[in-house]
Write a protein that holds these residues in place. Structure first.
Motif, PDB file in Angstrom:
ATOM      1  N   ALA A  18      10.182  14.976  -2.636  1.00  0.00           N
ATOM      2  CA  ALA A  18       8.929  14.390  -2.714  1.00  0.00           C
ATOM      3  C   ALA A  18       8.220  14.023  -1.598  1.00  0.00           C
ATOM      4  CB  ALA A  18       9.074  12.978  -3.644  1.00  0.00           C
ATOM      5  N   ALA A  19       9.027  14.123  -0.563  1.00  0.00           N
ATOM      6  CA  ALA A  19       8.408  13.800   1.002  1.00  0.00           C
ATOM      7  C   ALA A  19       7.593  14.981   1.465  1.00  0.00           C
ATOM      8  CB  ALA A  19       9.317  13.801   2.080  1.00  0.00           C
ATOM      9  N   LYS A  20       7.995  16.115   0.781  1.00  0.00           N
ATOM     10  CA  LYS A  20       7.013  17.115   1.129  1.00  0.00           C
ATOM     11  C   LYS A  20       5.528  17.254   0.557  1.00  0.00           C
ATOM     12  CE  LYS A  20      11.137  19.618   2.071  1.00  0.00           C
ATOM     13  NZ  LYS A  20      11.988  20.836   1.663  1.00  0.00           N
ATOM     14  N   THR A  21       5.401  16.395  -0.437  1.00  0.00           N
ATOM     15  CA  THR A  21       4.054  16.268  -1.132  1.00  0.00           C
ATOM     16  C   THR A  21       3.159  15.622  -0.346  1.00  0.00           C
ATOM     17  OG1 THR A  21       4.450  14.187  -2.212  1.00  0.00           O
ATOM     18  CG2 THR A  21       5.357  15.970  -3.281  1.00  0.00           C
ATOM     19  N   ILE A  22       3.605  14.821   0.760  1.00  0.00           N
ATOM     20  CA  ILE A  22       2.458  14.167   1.597  1.00  0.00           C
ATOM     21  C   ILE A  22       1.871  15.260   2.516  1.00  0.00           C
ATOM     22  CG2 ILE A  22       2.304  12.383   3.172  1.00  0.00           C
ATOM     23  CD1 ILE A  22       4.383  10.904   1.940  1.00  0.00           C
ATOM     24  N   THR A  23       0.631  15.545   2.390  1.00  0.00           N
ATOM     25  CA  THR A  23       0.186  16.424   3.405  1.00  0.00           C
ATOM     26  C   THR A  23      -0.852  15.721   4.433  1.00  0.00           C
ATOM     27  OG1 THR A  23      -1.844  16.643   1.819  1.00  0.00           O
ATOM     28  CG2 THR A  23       0.087  18.188   1.400  1.00  0.00           C
ATOM     29  N   LYS A  24      -1.009  14.796   4.405  1.00  0.00           N
ATOM     30  CA  LYS A  24      -1.779  14.084   5.299  1.00  0.00           C
ATOM     31  C   LYS A  24      -1.270  12.672   5.891  1.00  0.00           C
ATOM     32  CE  LYS A  24      -6.434  12.018   6.501  1.00  0.00           C
ATOM     33  NZ  LYS A  24      -7.655  11.460   5.943  1.00  0.00           N
ATOM     34  N   VAL A  25      -0.952  12.763   7.106  1.00  0.00           N
ATOM     35  CA  VAL A  25      -0.143  11.412   7.539  1.00  0.00           C
ATOM     36  C   VAL A  25      -1.130  10.510   8.141  1.00  0.00           C
ATOM     37  CG1 VAL A  25       1.531  10.600   9.431  1.00  0.00           C
ATOM     38  CG2 VAL A  25       1.852  12.648   8.215  1.00  0.00           C
ATOM     39  N   GLU A  26      -1.094   9.246   7.511  1.00  0.00           N
ATOM     40  CA  GLU A  26      -1.742   7.912   8.042  1.00  0.00           C
ATOM     41  C   GLU A  26      -1.032   7.102   8.838  1.00  0.00           C
ATOM     42  OE1 GLU A  26      -4.805   7.923   4.159  1.00  0.00           O
ATOM     43  OE2 GLU A  26      -3.125   6.608   4.149  1.00  0.00           O
ATOM     44  N   HIS A  27       0.158   6.678   8.542  1.00  0.00           N
ATOM     45  CA  HIS A  27       1.074   5.926   9.326  1.00  0.00           C
ATOM     46  C   HIS A  27       2.498   6.286   9.216  1.00  0.00           C
ATOM     47  CE1 HIS A  27      -2.193   2.722   9.020  1.00  0.00           C
ATOM     48  NE2 HIS A  27      -2.304   3.009   7.640  1.00  0.00           N
ATOM     49  N   LEU A  28       2.924   6.094  10.320  1.00  0.00           N
ATOM     50  CA  LEU A  28       4.402   6.479  10.762  1.00  0.00           C
ATOM     51  C   LEU A  28       5.077   5.439  11.554  1.00  0.00           C
ATOM     52  CD1 LEU A  28       6.634   8.637   9.992  1.00  0.00           C
ATOM     53  CD2 LEU A  28       6.093   9.535  12.221  1.00  0.00           C
ATOM     54  N   VAL A  29       6.154   4.599  10.681  1.00  0.00           N
ATOM     55  CA  VAL A  29       6.250   3.512  11.476  1.00  0.00           C
ATOM     56  C   VAL A  29       7.884   3.302  11.511  1.00  0.00           C
ATOM     57  CG1 VAL A  29       6.212   0.843  11.299  1.00  0.00           C
ATOM     58  CG2 VAL A  29       4.445   2.333  10.317  1.00  0.00           C
ATOM     59  N   SER A  30       8.362   2.928  12.312  1.00  0.00           N
ATOM     60  CA  SER A  30       9.716   2.684  12.565  1.00  0.00           C
ATOM     61  C   SER A  30      10.211   1.142  12.324  1.00  0.00           C
ATOM     62  CB  SER A  30      10.409   2.926  14.018  1.00  0.00           C
ATOM     63  OG  SER A  30      11.832   2.867  13.894  1.00  0.00           O
ATOM     64  N   VAL A  31      11.060   0.898  11.407  1.00  0.00           N
ATOM     65  CA  VAL A  31      11.273  -0.618  11.054  1.00  0.00           C
ATOM     66  C   VAL A  31      12.722  -1.000  10.813  1.00  0.00           C
ATOM     67  CG1 VAL A  31       9.041  -0.430   9.454  1.00  0.00           C
ATOM     68  CG2 VAL A  31      11.376   0.172   8.541  1.00  0.00           C
ATOM     69  N   ASP A  32      12.968  -2.080  10.801  1.00  0.00           N
ATOM     70  CA  ASP A  32      14.223  -2.515  10.293  1.00  0.00           C
ATOM     71  C   ASP A  32      14.255  -4.094   9.846  1.00  0.00           C
ATOM     72  OD1 ASP A  32      14.073  -4.472  12.572  1.00  0.00           O
ATOM     73  OD2 ASP A  32      15.257  -3.336  13.896  1.00  0.00           O
ATOM     74  N   THR A  33      15.415  -4.767   9.421  1.00  0.00           N
ATOM     75  CA  THR A  33      15.445  -6.062   8.953  1.00  0.00           C
ATOM     76  C   THR A  33      16.395  -6.597   9.817  1.00  0.00           C
ATOM     77  OG1 THR A  33      16.822  -5.123   7.387  1.00  0.00           O
ATOM     78  CG2 THR A  33      14.456  -5.414   6.502  1.00  0.00           C
ATOM     79  N   SER A  34      16.505  -6.413  11.121  1.00  0.00           N
ATOM     80  CA  SER A  34      17.633  -7.249  11.748  1.00  0.00           C
ATOM     81  C   SER A  34      17.672  -8.634  11.804  1.00  0.00           C
ATOM     82  CB  SER A  34      17.539  -6.510  13.072  1.00  0.00           C
ATOM     83  OG  SER A  34      16.572  -7.007  13.731  1.00  0.00           O
ATOM     84  N   THR A  35      16.406  -9.113  11.668  1.00  0.00           N
ATOM     85  CA  THR A  35      16.399 -10.809  11.511  1.00  0.00           C
ATOM     86  C   THR A  35      16.458 -11.471  10.336  1.00  0.00           C
ATOM     87  OG1 THR A  35      13.932 -10.487  11.627  1.00  0.00           O
ATOM     88  CG2 THR A  35      14.965 -10.619  13.756  1.00  0.00           C
ATOM     89  N   CYS A  36      16.828 -10.510   9.284  1.00  0.00           N
ATOM     90  CA  CYS A  36      16.739 -10.817   7.799  1.00  0.00           C
ATOM     91  C   CYS A  36      17.983 -11.683   7.592  1.00  0.00           C
ATOM     92  CB  CYS A  36      16.774  -9.483   6.815  1.00  0.00           C
ATOM     93  SG  CYS A  36      16.678  -9.764   5.142  1.00  0.00           S
ATOM     94  N   ASP A  37      17.818 -13.051   8.148  1.00  0.00           N
ATOM     95  CA  ASP A  37      19.061 -13.726   7.617  1.00  0.00           C
ATOM     96  C   ASP A  37      19.027 -14.774   6.449  1.00  0.00           C
ATOM     97  OD1 ASP A  37      20.227 -13.122   9.951  1.00  0.00           O
ATOM     98  OD2 ASP A  37      19.064 -14.476  11.233  1.00  0.00           O
ATOM     99  N   VAL A  38      17.732 -14.709   5.947  1.00  0.00           N
ATOM    100  CA  VAL A  38      17.560 -15.525   4.780  1.00  0.00           C
ATOM    101  C   VAL A  38      16.943 -14.610   3.616  1.00  0.00           C
ATOM    102  CG1 VAL A  38      16.143 -17.618   3.602  1.00  0.00           C
ATOM    103  CG2 VAL A  38      16.981 -17.653   6.022  1.00  0.00           C
ATOM    104  N   PRO A  39      17.804 -14.239   2.827  1.00  0.00           N
ATOM    105  CA  PRO A  39      17.381 -13.295   1.763  1.00  0.00           C
ATOM    106  C   PRO A  39      15.846 -13.455   1.221  1.00  0.00           C
ATOM    107  CG  PRO A  39      19.425 -14.146   1.278  1.00  0.00           C
ATOM    108  CD  PRO A  39      19.066 -15.095   2.364  1.00  0.00           C
ATOM    109  N   GLU A  40      15.627 -14.625   1.003  1.00  0.00           N
ATOM    110  CA  GLU A  40      13.983 -14.723   0.303  1.00  0.00           C
ATOM    111  C   GLU A  40      13.020 -14.593   1.415  1.00  0.00           C
ATOM    112  OE1 GLU A  40      16.556 -17.098   0.402  1.00  0.00           O
ATOM    113  OE2 GLU A  40      17.069 -16.961  -1.738  1.00  0.00           O
ATOM    114  N   GLU A  41      13.313 -14.453   2.675  1.00  0.00           N
ATOM    115  CA  GLU A  41      12.359 -14.205   3.885  1.00  0.00           C
ATOM    116  C   GLU A  41      12.493 -12.803   4.407  1.00  0.00           C
ATOM    117  OE1 GLU A  41      12.762 -17.301   6.620  1.00  0.00           O
ATOM    118  OE2 GLU A  41      12.539 -18.918   5.439  1.00  0.00           O
ATOM    119  N   CYS A  42      13.233 -11.883   3.805  1.00  0.00           N
ATOM    120  CA  CYS A  42      13.478 -10.551   4.139  1.00  0.00           C
ATOM    121  C   CYS A  42      12.078  -9.820   4.095  1.00  0.00           C
ATOM    122  CB  CYS A  42      14.486  -9.772   3.477  1.00  0.00           C
ATOM    123  SG  CYS A  42      16.162 -10.405   3.989  1.00  0.00           S
ATOM    124  N   LYS A  43      11.884  -8.867   5.115  1.00  0.00           N
ATOM    125  CA  LYS A  43      10.636  -8.245   5.308  1.00  0.00           C
ATOM    126  C   LYS A  43      10.898  -7.083   6.324  1.00  0.00           C
ATOM    127  CE  LYS A  43       8.346 -11.164   8.372  1.00  0.00           C
ATOM    128  NZ  LYS A  43       8.298 -10.014   9.598  1.00  0.00           N
TER     129      LYS A  43
END
Length: 228
Positions: A18-43
């Motif tokens: 399914a990744a190969k169905t994207i033919t035009k890249v708009e955003h490419l972002v490196s992410v993590d949740t290393s500060t996700c100490d409170v489950p309700e505030e995770c992002k």
């Protein structure tokens, strides 16, 4: 047993098609949740610890590069590079109002942790772009934190982004596991072969030995009484 524990039979699955169905890249972002100490505030937060070139060149620069482990970070980037769609750098902003973390955690591929562990820590790469038909999709390539001792999940999932730009609908994904200590590299074929020979011994060797012993005892010649 191999599939249940590792998420695949003999070798890791390739990049989700399914990744190969994207033919035009708009955003490419490196992410993590290393500060996700409170489950309700995770992002998802931006992860600036590595650049695209550092990830791709890691095998040449790092003497401790482990293709079993580190190649997971490269899967999506290598595909984009081969397709000629890889940007020169990660974006430094996340799409506003789009909760991909919440959508990912609600997807059916998220692993359930054993007691004492959590599944809320994620890190990896998010690709947002357009398909050939113009539909906006998000593709997530993520590592999870350990869900049991030294047992880690790897996720790939694709979502449709609705026209309001704030809602993500899960389409499909895949998940498999890997180890970072103890038996790393022993998944797939080595693990299957070990199980096979163990089962041969347990379910073949032991019963056979018992049958041979019983047969030998049952068919032993009668003892002879010495003549007086």
């Amino acid at each position: 047993m191999t599939y249940e524990y590792w998420g695949f039979l003999l070798e890791r699955p390739g990049l989700l098609e399914a990744a190969k169905t994207i033919t035009k890249v708009e955003h490419l972002v490196s992410v993590d949740t290393s500060t996700c100490d409170v489950p309700e505030e995770c992002k998802f937060d931006l992860d600036n610890s590595q650049t695209i070139s550092e990830i791709l060149n890691k095998s040449e620069q790092d003497p401790y590069y482990d293709p079993y482990y580190d190649s997971l970070d490269e899967r999506l980037l290598r595909h984009l590079q081969t397709a000629g769609k890889l940007p020169s750098s990660f974006d430094q902003t996340l799409p506003k109002g789009l909760d991909l973390y919440g959508a990912m955690m609600q997807s059916p591929i998220i692993a359930h942790p054993t007691e004492g562990y959590t599944n809320r820590y994620l890190r990896g790469t998010i690709l947002i772009g357009r398909t050939a038909s113009g539909q906006q999709h998000a593709f997530l390539s993520l590592r999870g934190g350990q869900v049991e001792n030294d047992h880690y999940p790897f996720y790939e999932a694709i979502f449709t982004i609705e026209q309001n730009g704030r809602t993500a609908q899960y389409l499909e994904g895949q998940r498999f596991f890997y180890e970072v200590a103890g038996i790393e590299g022993a998944d797939g074929l080595p693990f299957a072969m070990f199980l096979f020979f163990a089962m041969v011994i347990i379910f073949g060797g032991f019963p056979t030995a018992i049958v041979i012993i019983i047969d030998a005892f049952w068919n032993r010649p009668p003892s002879l009484t010495p003549l007086e």
